[in-house]
Design a protein around this motif. Structure first.
Motif, PDB file in Angstrom:
ATOM      1  N   ARG A  57       0.828  -1.203   0.000  1.00 21.30           N
ATOM      2  CA  ARG A  57       0.000   0.000   0.000  1.00 21.30           C
ATOM      3  C   ARG A  57       0.871   1.265   0.000  1.00 21.30           C
ATOM      4  N   VAL A  58       1.927   1.248   0.821  1.00 19.76           N
ATOM      5  CA  VAL A  58       2.842   2.401   0.868  1.00 19.76           C
ATOM      6  C   VAL A  58       3.505   2.599  -0.491  1.00 19.76           C
ATOM      7  N   LEU A  59       3.972   1.502  -1.095  1.00 12.86           N
ATOM      8  CA  LEU A  59       4.635   1.601  -2.393  1.00 12.86           C
ATOM      9  C   LEU A  59       3.673   2.089  -3.476  1.00 12.86           C
ATOM     10  N   PHE A  99      -5.960  -0.842  -4.228  1.00 10.13           N
ATOM     11  CA  PHE A  99      -5.693  -0.916  -2.792  1.00 10.13           C
ATOM     12  C   PHE A  99      -6.817  -0.259  -1.995  1.00 10.13           C
ATOM     13  N   LEU A 100      -7.333   0.856  -2.489  1.00 13.33           N
ATOM     14  CA  LEU A 100      -8.427   1.523  -1.783  1.00 13.33           C
ATOM     15  C   LEU A 100      -9.692   0.673  -1.787  1.00 13.33           C
ATOM     16  N   ILE A 101     -10.006   0.075  -2.933  1.00 14.63           N
ATOM     17  CA  ILE A 101     -11.210  -0.751  -3.043  1.00 14.63           C
ATOM     18  C   ILE A 101     -11.097  -1.986  -2.155  1.00 14.63           C
ATOM     19  N   GLN A 102      -9.963  -2.688  -2.277  1.00 18.12           N
ATOM     20  CA  GLN A 102      -9.769  -3.887  -1.474  1.00 18.12           C
ATOM     21  C   GLN A 102      -9.646  -3.560   0.010  1.00 18.12           C
ATOM     22  N   GLY A 103      -9.052  -2.394   0.308  1.00 15.34           N
ATOM     23  CA  GLY A 103      -8.929  -1.991   1.702  1.00 15.34           C
ATOM     24  C   GLY A 103     -10.287  -1.794   2.353  1.00 15.34           C
ATOM     25  N   GLN A 104     -11.226  -1.178   1.632  1.00 16.97           N
ATOM     26  CA  GLN A 104     -12.577  -0.996   2.161  1.00 16.97           C
ATOM     27  C   GLN A 104     -13.267  -2.338   2.351  1.00 16.97           C
ATOM     28  N   ARG A 105     -13.051  -3.241   1.406  1.00 13.22           N
ATOM     29  CA  ARG A 105     -13.682  -4.567   1.489  1.00 13.22           C
ATOM     30  C   ARG A 105     -13.122  -5.369   2.654  1.00 13.22           C
ATOM     31  N   PHE A 106     -11.801  -5.332   2.822  1.00 12.51           N
ATOM     32  CA  PHE A 106     -11.181  -6.104   3.890  1.00 12.51           C
ATOM     33  C   PHE A 106     -11.412  -5.483   5.262  1.00 12.51           C
ATOM     34  N   ALA A 107     -11.768  -4.195   5.295  1.00 10.94           N
ATOM     35  CA  ALA A 107     -11.967  -3.520   6.576  1.00 10.94           C
ATOM     36  C   ALA A 107     -13.283  -3.919   7.246  1.00 10.94           C
ATOM     37  N   VAL A 108     -14.159  -4.591   6.513  1.00 11.04           N
ATOM     38  CA  VAL A 108     -15.428  -5.026   7.089  1.00 11.04           C
ATOM     39  C   VAL A 108     -15.163  -6.016   8.220  1.00 11.04           C
ATOM     40  N   VAL A 216     -10.060 -11.152   5.804  1.00  6.65           N
ATOM     41  CA  VAL A 216     -10.357 -10.672   4.446  1.00  6.65           C
ATOM     42  C   VAL A 216     -11.807 -10.202   4.372  1.00  6.65           C
ATOM     43  N   GLY A 217     -12.226  -9.435   5.355  1.00  3.41           N
ATOM     44  CA  GLY A 217     -13.578  -8.891   5.356  1.00  3.41           C
ATOM     45  C   GLY A 217     -14.623  -9.969   5.553  1.00  3.41           C
ATOM     46  N   ASP A 218     -15.722  -9.859   4.789  1.00  4.85           N
ATOM     47  CA  ASP A 218     -16.849 -10.776   4.958  1.00  4.85           C
ATOM     48  C   ASP A 218     -16.859 -11.885   3.907  1.00  4.85           C
ATOM     49  N   GLU A 219     -15.687 -12.324   3.472  1.00  7.08           N
ATOM     50  CA  GLU A 219     -15.614 -13.346   2.435  1.00  7.08           C
ATOM     51  C   GLU A 219     -16.299 -14.646   2.869  1.00  7.08           C
ATOM     52  N   ALA A 220     -16.145 -15.049   4.127  1.00  4.15           N
ATOM     53  CA  ALA A 220     -16.799 -16.269   4.593  1.00  4.15           C
ATOM     54  C   ALA A 220     -18.313 -16.132   4.521  1.00  4.15           C
ATOM     55  N   CYS A 221     -18.822 -14.969   4.887  1.00  5.39           N
ATOM     56  CA  CYS A 221     -20.268 -14.724   4.801  1.00  5.39           C
ATOM     57  C   CYS A 221     -20.735 -14.784   3.352  1.00  5.39           C
TER      58      CYS A 221
END
Length: 233
Positions: A57-59, A99-108, A216-221
């Motif tokens: 993400r930093v890179l 990174f922004l899209i996946q970050g929001q998804r994983f932040a759930v 990884v957010g709500d992937e299991a759900c």
């Protein structure tokens, strides 16, 4: 005067090349993290959470800054330098956006072990439990509910349960009277999810649990909902 001008142009081109390379650092690191994980050099937690989402993400933002500098340099000679700037900006912009899209998804905030019956979660078969290292064999309270995930109010055939697992992307591991099991391995980091379907008169319950414990957010759900959708008429 001509010689200094050529020298300056050459120096500007070298800077552009380095700036363009900087835009590729994040994608290159992600690929290295993926291959390192898949070949067993490190675990999925380090590859995904450590290398990808912390360092990568930093890179990505460093690459975007480099791309913007490349655009400024390219304005002085768009015909010769424009391609470098365009490539750098597209790659860096796409990296940051992903990174922004996946970050929001994983932040759930969601569990990696979910079920339609949190009071009495379906147990995995012995074969699947063995692949999971004995964890989560089906003890009450080990699995939790998640929004929108409800039991199917009918008794389905084991063949229907196996077909629902396959439709949701799982590989069926076995189907017998009153149950079916399956597993699904992710393409990139190899995160594995196991699913258990318990069939009873008038009710069919589903459980999905990740093996690695990587958030990884709500992937299991999402996977559990896909299975229950396949069980409904």
């Amino acid at each position: 005067m001509a010689e200094p001008t050529r020298t300056q142009a050459r120096a500007a081109e070298i800077r552009l090349r380095w700036l363009t390379l900087a835009a590729f650092l994040a994608p290159i690191l992600v690929l290295a993290a993926v291959f390192g994980t898949r070949f067993g050099l490190w675990g999925a937690g380090f590859g995904l959470e450590g290398l990808t989402f912390k360092v990568g993400r930093v890179l990505a933002f460093v690459g975007l800054a480099a791309a913007l500098v490349a655009v400024v340099i390219a304005f002085k000679d768009v015909r010769r330098r424009g391609l470098y700037a365009a490539v750098a900006l597209v790659v860096a912009g796409a990296s940051v956006a992903l990174f922004l899209i996946q970050g929001q998804r994983f932040a759930v905030q969601a569990s990696n072990d979910v079920t339609t019956d949190a009071a009495e979660a379906p147990a995995f078969s012995r074969a699947v439990a063995a692949m999971r290292g004995g964890q989560g064999a089906g003890e009450g309270g080990a699995s939790v509910a998640c929004p929108g995930l409800i039991a199917v109010p009918r008794q389905v055939a084991p063949e229907t349960a196996a077909a629902a697992l396959e439709a949701a992307g799982f590989t069926p591991r076995g189907a017998a009277a009153f149950r079916a099991d399956g597993s699904k391995e992710g393409f990139w980091f190899g995160l594995t999810y196991d699913a258990a379907i318990r069939i009873r008169p008038g009710r069919t319950d589903v459980r999905v649990a990740q093996r690695e414990g990587v958030k990884v957010g709500d992937e299991a759900c999402r996977l559990a909902r896909a299975v229950t959708d396949g069980l409904r008429p």
